[in-house]
Design an enzyme around this catalytic site. Sequence first.
Site, PDB file in Angstrom:
ATOM      1  N   LYS A 263      36.660 -38.818 -41.011  1.00 45.60           N
ATOM      2  CA  LYS A 263      37.571 -39.788 -41.627  1.00 45.60           C
ATOM      3  C   LYS A 263      36.823 -41.100 -41.878  1.00 45.60           C
ATOM      4  O   LYS A 263      35.892 -41.421 -41.131  1.00 45.60           O
ATOM      5  CB  LYS A 263      38.714 -40.108 -40.659  1.00 45.60           C
ATOM      6  CG  LYS A 263      39.757 -39.016 -40.534  1.00 45.60           C
ATOM      7  CD  LYS A 263      40.901 -39.458 -39.643  1.00 45.60           C
ATOM      8  CE  LYS A 263      41.908 -38.355 -39.461  1.00 45.60           C
ATOM      9  NZ  LYS A 263      42.580 -37.948 -40.712  1.00 45.60           N
ATOM     10  N   ASP A 274      47.677 -39.286 -33.063  1.00 43.16           N
ATOM     11  CA  ASP A 274      47.788 -37.924 -33.599  1.00 43.16           C
ATOM     12  C   ASP A 274      48.393 -36.939 -32.587  1.00 43.16           C
ATOM     13  O   ASP A 274      48.455 -35.742 -32.848  1.00 43.16           O
ATOM     14  CB  ASP A 274      46.412 -37.452 -34.086  1.00 43.16           C
ATOM     15  CG  ASP A 274      46.517 -36.554 -35.312  1.00 43.16           C
ATOM     16  OD1 ASP A 274      47.578 -36.558 -35.960  1.00 43.16           O
ATOM     17  OD2 ASP A 274      45.545 -35.832 -35.592  1.00 43.16           O
ATOM     18  N   ASP A 333      39.274 -31.674 -41.006  1.00 43.57           N
ATOM     19  CA  ASP A 333      40.294 -32.703 -40.757  1.00 43.57           C
ATOM     20  C   ASP A 333      41.710 -32.128 -40.889  1.00 43.57           C
ATOM     21  O   ASP A 333      42.677 -32.789 -40.523  1.00 43.57           O
ATOM     22  CB  ASP A 333      40.092 -33.881 -41.726  1.00 43.57           C
ATOM     23  CG  ASP A 333      40.794 -35.141 -41.255  1.00 43.57           C
ATOM     24  OD1 ASP A 333      41.262 -35.151 -40.093  1.00 43.57           O
ATOM     25  OD2 ASP A 333      40.868 -36.104 -42.044  1.00 43.57           O
ATOM     26  N   ARG A 337      47.205 -28.140 -38.191  1.00 41.24           N
ATOM     27  CA  ARG A 337      47.870 -26.874 -38.535  1.00 41.24           C
ATOM     28  C   ARG A 337      47.224 -25.697 -37.805  1.00 41.24           C
ATOM     29  O   ARG A 337      47.882 -24.697 -37.545  1.00 41.24           O
ATOM     30  CB  ARG A 337      47.859 -26.692 -40.064  1.00 41.24           C
ATOM     31  CG  ARG A 337      46.511 -26.556 -40.668  1.00 41.24           C
ATOM     32  CD  ARG A 337      46.521 -26.834 -42.168  1.00 41.24           C
ATOM     33  NE  ARG A 337      46.758 -28.257 -42.470  1.00 41.24           N
ATOM     34  CZ  ARG A 337      46.898 -28.748 -43.681  1.00 41.24           C
ATOM     35  NH1 ARG A 337      46.831 -27.944 -44.739  1.00 41.24           N
ATOM     36  NH2 ARG A 337      47.105 -30.030 -43.863  1.00 41.24           N
TER      37      ARG A 337
END
Length: 485
Positions: A263, A274, A333, A337
Amino acid sequence: MKLTVRKKFTAKTVVIPCFQDQRPCCMPEELAEVADKFFQSKEFEGKAGTAATLRLPGQTHHNLVLAGMGKEEDFTAEKARRNLAAAIREVVKLKAEDLDICFDCFGGKVPAADLGLAIAETALLTSYKFDTYISEKKPWQLDSICLVGADAEVADSLEQGQLLAQATLLARRLVNEPANVMTPAQLACEAEDAGKEYGFDVSIYGDDKISALGMKAFAAVARASEQRPRLIVMRYSGNPGSDEILGLVGKGLTYDSGGLSIKPTAGMSYMKCDMGGAASVIGAMSAIAASKLKLNVTAVVAACENLISGSGYKPGDIIGSMSGKTIEVLNTDAEGRLTLADAVHYTIHEEKATRIVDVATLTGAAVVALGKITSAVVTNDDNLYVKLEQAAEKAGERVWRLPGDEEYKEDIKSEVADLKNTGQPGSAGTIAGALFVGSFTGDVPWLHLDIAGTAWTEKEQHYQSKGGTGVAVRTLFHLANSLAQ
Ligand code: BES
Ligand code: ZN
Ligand code: ZN
């Protein structure tokens, strides 16, 4: 904080809710005259979110705080929260320790129980500040609030509101703690502590069990960090006679650097947030268990860090998963999921959840679509979504449903594996992320909440403090409560 009801005003500081352009119906006699004059001067008109303090030295009530409630016909419980928050901020400035709030002045539009809940939530949520690491803390605390004029039954909703606020504050704190403190192991300890305090069981599993379960996608994300992952499983059995289990799954990236798909610095500094989804489900479990709701709930967090090292996973890798599906990693990144894929599979197949809600700071695209105001939702169950909408409304939180039609699944089809972890750049990123997770839920009724925009705020506003918001804790509680009926 002590929250009570009483018939008479006794505190030094008194909050009088005022509807726009209406003289408040009641207040201590000695205050009425001065408040009337103030009203006539038009310096304060009761507009929503405004508050004015009148200092009255030498009198029984030293401070009179007028709290603008806006137009009475527009009044809702959420307006009560937001508008009262402005008055609570005045009270913070006054460093008042005891506070009386005139209950009758809220009028009769919102049911007393909903108001009690809203007032308790506002008092606690507004006066919170993350100051754990500030050496010289301000030694002030609001000790007690009394709703003057409220019936004894309102005391129950005050207690419930206090509990929901505490659960939300727990989630805020977990998010606000920096990633060097809130490691996967620490998050697991926090879940254990919450379980002991609020009454649910917690099991914690490390590398060996994660590997034995075949959670290859979760393990791939966790691989680069020296802080080893934890699978945190929280179980509450409020209806042992039933086979129905509500599964709550929270994204638990205690830090997301992006991995090799690194990032930019600006986007990295607050990536301690997060694990906002994990914080929400730990908070929700706490509220559900403490309220002894009559349903079974199992919450699962696959907690790890997404870092960079020689052992990390790489763009182009093809990895396995607990379900047996293979995944082409195109971007390290898009790690949330991958952890969620294994976590939801585990929750359904090992914990036997019959409904599943996952909560995740999953996509920057959710912030682009809905800003920092509304959480994005994708679901395979219309009825469950209606219940979620009603729960969110009760909590004063916003949700918005995005489509999850078959066509969007094209985006996560891979030519070399069963799935790939990102869609085309510029495509519907929030839907692709959601449907990736949904590929692991089978036919189980499923709700996906993307809280990337709503889990964190840079702005102190109404009952929100800077940093973690604790979003979804109260919505999940109200959802569980409606499923328990
Ligand atoms: N944790 C981020 C999403 C995020 C963004 C959370 C902003 C909070 C605020 C997530 O892991 C991520 O990086 N997602 C990528 C996915 C993309 C590579 C498909 C994103 O949204 O850019
Ligand atoms: Zn990421
Ligand atoms: Zn992430």
